[in-house]
Motif scaffolding. Structure first.
Motif, short mmCIF file in Angstrom:
data_model
loop_
_atom_site.label_atom_id
_atom_site.label_comp_id
_atom_site.label_asym_id
_atom_site.label_seq_id
_atom_site.Cartn_x
_atom_site.Cartn_y
_atom_site.Cartn_z
N UNK A 57 0.03 -1.05 0.18
CA UNK A 57 0.22 -0.23 -0.01
C UNK A 57 0.71 1.22 -0.10
N UNK A 58 2.39 0.96 0.54
CA UNK A 58 2.73 2.35 0.61
C UNK A 58 3.16 2.68 0.08
N UNK A 59 3.87 1.53 -1.46
CA UNK A 59 4.03 1.82 -2.46
C UNK A 59 3.02 2.08 -3.77
N UNK A 60 1.94 1.84 -3.50
CA UNK A 60 0.92 2.10 -4.04
C UNK A 60 0.51 0.98 -5.45
N UNK A 61 1.49 0.20 -4.76
CA UNK A 61 0.44 -1.10 -5.33
C UNK A 61 -0.85 -1.43 -5.02
N UNK A 62 -2.05 -0.30 -4.73
CA UNK A 62 -3.15 -0.67 -3.76
C UNK A 62 -3.79 -1.85 -4.33
N UNK A 63 -3.83 -2.29 -5.44
CA UNK A 63 -4.90 -3.67 -5.99
C UNK A 63 -4.03 -5.00 -5.18
N UNK A 64 -2.83 -4.94 -5.16
CA UNK A 64 -2.17 -6.20 -4.70
C UNK A 64 -2.56 -6.61 -3.18
N UNK A 65 -1.70 -5.00 -2.34
CA UNK A 65 -2.41 -4.82 -0.66
C UNK A 65 -4.03 -5.03 -1.27
N UNK A 66 -4.80 -4.46 -1.70
CA UNK A 66 -5.76 -4.86 -0.84
C UNK A 66 -6.19 -6.47 -0.55
N UNK A 67 -5.62 -7.70 -2.50
CA UNK A 67 -6.03 -8.36 -2.39
C UNK A 67 -5.18 -9.69 -1.35
N UNK A 68 -4.25 -8.66 -0.79
CA UNK A 68 -3.61 -9.39 0.38
C UNK A 68 -4.77 -8.97 1.53
N UNK A 69 -5.04 -7.87 2.20
CA UNK A 69 -5.80 -7.48 3.06
C UNK A 69 -6.85 -8.21 3.41
N UNK A 89 -8.57 -9.62 11.54
CA UNK A 89 -9.16 -9.36 11.04
C UNK A 89 -10.29 -7.45 10.25
N UNK A 90 -9.93 -7.01 11.94
CA UNK A 90 -10.78 -5.72 11.22
C UNK A 90 -9.97 -4.87 10.74
N UNK A 91 -8.26 -4.77 11.16
CA UNK A 91 -7.55 -4.42 10.63
C UNK A 91 -6.96 -4.01 9.18
N UNK A 92 -6.92 -5.60 8.69
CA UNK A 92 -6.89 -5.65 6.87
C UNK A 92 -8.67 -4.73 6.56
N UNK A 93 -9.68 -5.71 7.11
CA UNK A 93 -10.55 -4.72 6.55
C UNK A 93 -10.99 -2.76 6.35
N UNK A 94 -10.15 -2.55 7.38
CA UNK A 94 -10.12 -1.10 7.44
C UNK A 94 -9.06 -0.97 6.46
N UNK A 95 -8.03 -1.10 6.86
CA UNK A 95 -6.58 -0.99 5.18
C UNK A 95 -6.53 -1.44 3.93
N UNK A 96 -7.86 -2.57 3.63
CA UNK A 96 -8.70 -2.60 2.34
C UNK A 96 -9.36 -1.41 2.23
N UNK A 97 -10.23 -0.89 3.28
CA UNK A 97 -11.07 0.04 2.41
C UNK A 97 -9.86 1.92 2.39
N UNK A 98 -9.33 1.28 3.22
CA UNK A 98 -8.30 3.36 2.73
C UNK A 98 -7.83 2.53 1.10
N UNK A 99 -6.82 1.28 0.57
CA UNK A 99 -6.40 1.06 -0.04
C UNK A 99 -7.69 1.30 -1.41
#
Length: 83
Positions: free
Chosen positions: A27-39, A58-68
């Motif tokens: 996510x910090x590298x701007x690879x939003x789709x890959x990050x979202x898939x991992x979350x 699980x909550x943290x993953x949901x939060x950061x998927x939304x941030x992506x």
């Protein structure tokens, strides 16, 4: 990411933590789709992540998927144009 990837397996006993870190780095590298898939792999109950992510992970993953989603500007039409 390359270094952490060696611990992204069931035998490491830290797979959920490692996946979360890898996703945040992507996510910090701007690879939003890959990050979202991992979350999303941490959220999916049918995932093969071992040990299973706890509720806080699980909550943290949901939060950061939304941030992506926000950073990638791929919001659903309902969110962009509320009626």
């Amino acid at each position: 990411i390359k270094y952490l990837s060696q611990y992204d397996n069931a035998d490491s006993a830290v797979q959920p933590v490692v996946r979360m870190r890898i996703a945040k780095l992507r996510m910090s590298h701007g690879e939003y789709e890959q990050a979202r898939e991992t979350f999303l792999s941490l959220i999916d109950p049918a995932s093969s992540v071992t040990p299973a992510p706890d509720v806080s992970q699980q909550w943290e993953a949901r939060y950061f998927a939304a941030v992506c989603e926000l950073l990638d500007r791929k919001l659903d039409a309902e969110v962009r144009d509320p009626k």
